[in-house]
Design a protein around this motif. Sequence first.
Motif, PDB file in Angstrom:
ATOM      1  N   ALA A   2     -22.755 -65.732  60.924  1.00 38.15           N
ATOM      2  CA  ALA A   2     -21.567 -65.039  61.426  1.00 38.15           C
ATOM      3  C   ALA A   2     -20.768 -64.435  60.286  1.00 38.15           C
ATOM      4  N   ALA A   3     -20.616 -65.165  59.178  1.00 36.38           N
ATOM      5  CA  ALA A   3     -19.872 -64.639  58.029  1.00 36.38           C
ATOM      6  C   ALA A   3     -20.565 -63.410  57.451  1.00 36.38           C
ATOM      7  N   HIS A   4     -21.880 -63.398  57.459  1.00 39.38           N
ATOM      8  CA  HIS A   4     -22.649 -62.250  56.982  1.00 39.38           C
ATOM      9  C   HIS A   4     -22.386 -61.037  57.874  1.00 39.38           C
ATOM     10  N   GLU A   5     -22.391 -61.238  59.193  1.00 38.22           N
ATOM     11  CA  GLU A   5     -22.099 -60.148  60.126  1.00 38.22           C
ATOM     12  C   GLU A   5     -20.662 -59.664  59.978  1.00 38.22           C
ATOM     13  N   ASP A   6     -19.708 -60.583  59.747  1.00 39.39           N
ATOM     14  CA  ASP A   6     -18.320 -60.189  59.515  1.00 39.39           C
ATOM     15  C   ASP A   6     -18.229 -59.279  58.294  1.00 39.39           C
ATOM     16  N   TYR A  37     -12.276 -69.391  57.644  1.00 42.70           N
ATOM     17  CA  TYR A  37     -12.261 -69.796  59.050  1.00 42.70           C
ATOM     18  C   TYR A  37     -13.666 -70.207  59.500  1.00 42.70           C
ATOM     19  N   ARG A  38     -14.663 -69.387  59.178  1.00 42.04           N
ATOM     20  CA  ARG A  38     -16.035 -69.675  59.630  1.00 42.04           C
ATOM     21  C   ARG A  38     -16.496 -71.052  59.136  1.00 42.04           C
ATOM     22  N   LEU A  39     -16.213 -71.356  57.884  1.00 37.11           N
ATOM     23  CA  LEU A  39     -16.617 -72.649  57.327  1.00 37.11           C
ATOM     24  C   LEU A  39     -15.827 -73.791  57.973  1.00 37.11           C
ATOM     25  N   ALA A  40     -14.509 -73.626  58.080  1.00 35.58           N
ATOM     26  CA  ALA A  40     -13.678 -74.673  58.678  1.00 35.58           C
ATOM     27  C   ALA A  40     -14.059 -74.907  60.139  1.00 35.58           C
ATOM     28  N   ILE A  76      -5.458 -69.218  60.310  1.00 36.57           N
ATOM     29  CA  ILE A  76      -6.401 -69.199  61.435  1.00 36.57           C
ATOM     30  C   ILE A  76      -6.788 -70.647  61.722  1.00 36.57           C
ATOM     31  N   HIS A  77      -6.395 -71.139  62.886  1.00 38.90           N
ATOM     32  CA  HIS A  77      -6.688 -72.533  63.235  1.00 38.90           C
ATOM     33  C   HIS A  77      -8.198 -72.717  63.319  1.00 38.90           C
ATOM     34  N   PRO A  78      -8.742 -73.759  62.672  1.00 43.28           N
ATOM     35  CA  PRO A  78     -10.195 -73.944  62.685  1.00 43.28           C
ATOM     36  C   PRO A  78     -10.756 -74.264  64.066  1.00 43.28           C
ATOM     37  N   GLY A  79      -9.910 -74.621  65.014  1.00 43.34           N
ATOM     38  CA  GLY A  79     -10.386 -74.929  66.359  1.00 43.34           C
ATOM     39  C   GLY A  79     -10.478 -73.723  67.279  1.00 43.34           C
ATOM     40  N   CYS A  80      -9.919 -72.580  66.876  1.00 42.91           N
ATOM     41  CA  CYS A  80     -10.009 -71.401  67.744  1.00 42.91           C
ATOM     42  C   CYS A  80     -11.443 -70.884  67.766  1.00 42.91           C
ATOM     43  N   ASP A  81     -11.717 -69.964  68.651  1.00 47.27           N
ATOM     44  CA  ASP A  81     -13.086 -69.459  68.821  1.00 47.27           C
ATOM     45  C   ASP A  81     -13.098 -67.956  68.579  1.00 47.27           C
ATOM     46  N   ILE A  82     -13.749 -67.516  67.499  1.00 47.39           N
ATOM     47  CA  ILE A  82     -13.800 -66.101  67.134  1.00 47.39           C
ATOM     48  C   ILE A  82     -15.237 -65.622  67.223  1.00 47.39           C
ATOM     49  N   GLY A  83     -15.439 -64.523  67.938  1.00 52.07           N
ATOM     50  CA  GLY A  83     -16.763 -63.945  68.136  1.00 52.07           C
ATOM     51  C   GLY A  83     -17.324 -63.296  66.880  1.00 52.07           C
ATOM     52  N   GLN A  84     -18.437 -62.618  67.048  1.00 53.54           N
ATOM     53  CA  GLN A  84     -19.170 -62.001  65.942  1.00 53.54           C
ATOM     54  C   GLN A  84     -18.477 -60.731  65.443  1.00 53.54           C
ATOM     55  N   ARG A  85     -18.719 -60.417  64.184  1.00 54.81           N
ATOM     56  CA  ARG A  85     -18.277 -59.181  63.540  1.00 54.81           C
ATOM     57  C   ARG A  85     -16.763 -58.995  63.618  1.00 54.81           C
ATOM     58  N   PHE A  86     -16.040 -60.062  63.336  1.00 48.54           N
ATOM     59  CA  PHE A  86     -14.578 -60.059  63.354  1.00 48.54           C
ATOM     60  C   PHE A  86     -14.037 -59.424  62.065  1.00 48.54           C
ATOM     61  N   ILE A  87     -13.043 -58.579  62.228  1.00 48.09           N
ATOM     62  CA  ILE A  87     -12.399 -57.968  61.064  1.00 48.09           C
ATOM     63  C   ILE A  87     -10.905 -58.262  61.116  1.00 48.09           C
ATOM     64  N   LEU A  88     -10.414 -58.852  60.054  1.00 46.74           N
ATOM     65  CA  LEU A  88      -8.983 -59.044  59.839  1.00 46.74           C
ATOM     66  C   LEU A  88      -8.646 -58.197  58.621  1.00 46.74           C
ATOM     67  N   ASP A  89      -7.918 -57.121  58.836  1.00 47.09           N
ATOM     68  CA  ASP A  89      -7.629 -56.166  57.772  1.00 47.09           C
ATOM     69  C   ASP A  89      -6.166 -56.303  57.366  1.00 47.09           C
ATOM     70  N   HIS A  90      -5.916 -56.468  56.084  1.00 51.73           N
ATOM     71  CA  HIS A  90      -4.551 -56.693  55.578  1.00 51.73           C
ATOM     72  C   HIS A  90      -3.926 -57.868  56.321  1.00 51.73           C
ATOM     73  N   ILE A  96      -3.342 -67.215  64.088  1.00 54.56           N
ATOM     74  CA  ILE A  96      -4.218 -67.309  65.250  1.00 54.56           C
ATOM     75  C   ILE A  96      -4.235 -68.771  65.683  1.00 54.56           C
ATOM     76  N   GLY A  97      -3.679 -69.036  66.862  1.00 52.67           N
ATOM     77  CA  GLY A  97      -3.502 -70.398  67.343  1.00 52.67           C
ATOM     78  C   GLY A  97      -4.775 -71.089  67.783  1.00 52.67           C
ATOM     79  N   GLU A  98      -4.659 -72.391  67.917  1.00 49.70           N
ATOM     80  CA  GLU A  98      -5.793 -73.303  68.164  1.00 49.70           C
ATOM     81  C   GLU A  98      -6.650 -72.941  69.367  1.00 49.70           C
ATOM     82  N   THR A  99      -6.057 -72.573  70.482  1.00 47.18           N
ATOM     83  CA  THR A  99      -6.854 -72.322  71.681  1.00 47.18           C
ATOM     84  C   THR A  99      -7.116 -70.832  71.904  1.00 47.18           C
ATOM     85  N   SER A 100      -6.879 -70.020  70.879  1.00 45.71           N
ATOM     86  CA  SER A 100      -7.191 -68.587  70.976  1.00 45.71           C
ATOM     87  C   SER A 100      -8.698 -68.398  71.070  1.00 45.71           C
ATOM     88  N   VAL A 101      -9.090 -67.393  71.836  1.00 47.62           N
ATOM     89  CA  VAL A 101     -10.490 -66.993  71.928  1.00 47.62           C
ATOM     90  C   VAL A 101     -10.520 -65.498  71.646  1.00 47.62           C
TER      91      VAL A 101
END
Length: 189
Positions: A2-6, A37-40, A76-90, A96-101
């Motif tokens: 996932a980190a590679h795709e990000d 985030y991906r590692l946590a 970014i809470h390590p318990g949230c769920d982030i999909g593939q190819r996520f970009i956080l710019d600046h 990003i809260g714990e139960t965010s998807v």
Amino acid sequence: MAAHEDLHAFLSKDPAQHGSPIATLFGSTSYKATLHYRLAHALMTCAKLDAAARHELEACAWLVSHRGKLLSGAEIHPGCDIGQRFILDHGWGTVIGETSVIGNDCYLLGGVTLGATGIANNTSMKRHPTLGDRVQIGAFSRIFGDIHIGDDVFVGAHCTVTQSIMPNSTVTLRSKMQIIRTRASSTPT
């Protein structure tokens, strides 16, 4: 993986990176937030373990998460769920809260908050937003509560969203000046 795709998504969508994976990996604080985030998250959601081992991994996840926040300014809470190819710019100031998807191929700018509606005494149930695929959120926007933002939604800068948004919608902030002009122009002279 996932980190590679990000990383490759970031390179393809941000021309400031000049297509250099090494420069982005070492120099982009926003990508560091995502990488941490991906590692946590991986540590936090490991396969079923006994309680002692799970608590140790959760402690490690928090250490990684806090390191990411220190390096990037994004929480970014390590318990949230982030999909593939996520970009956080600046990403500085992003929360990003714990139960965010967050769905696949989403793009967030800095200062975005995906938070709960309350300040204290929130429930432990789902309390943060769910974003569909390909959602783009402008800088300093705030999305609060257990609401759904549909696929392909664009939320402009400085918006506050507290209700679900249908897919393929655009949310923008109208300035006070525009509202005053609209009212003034509709008043008979």
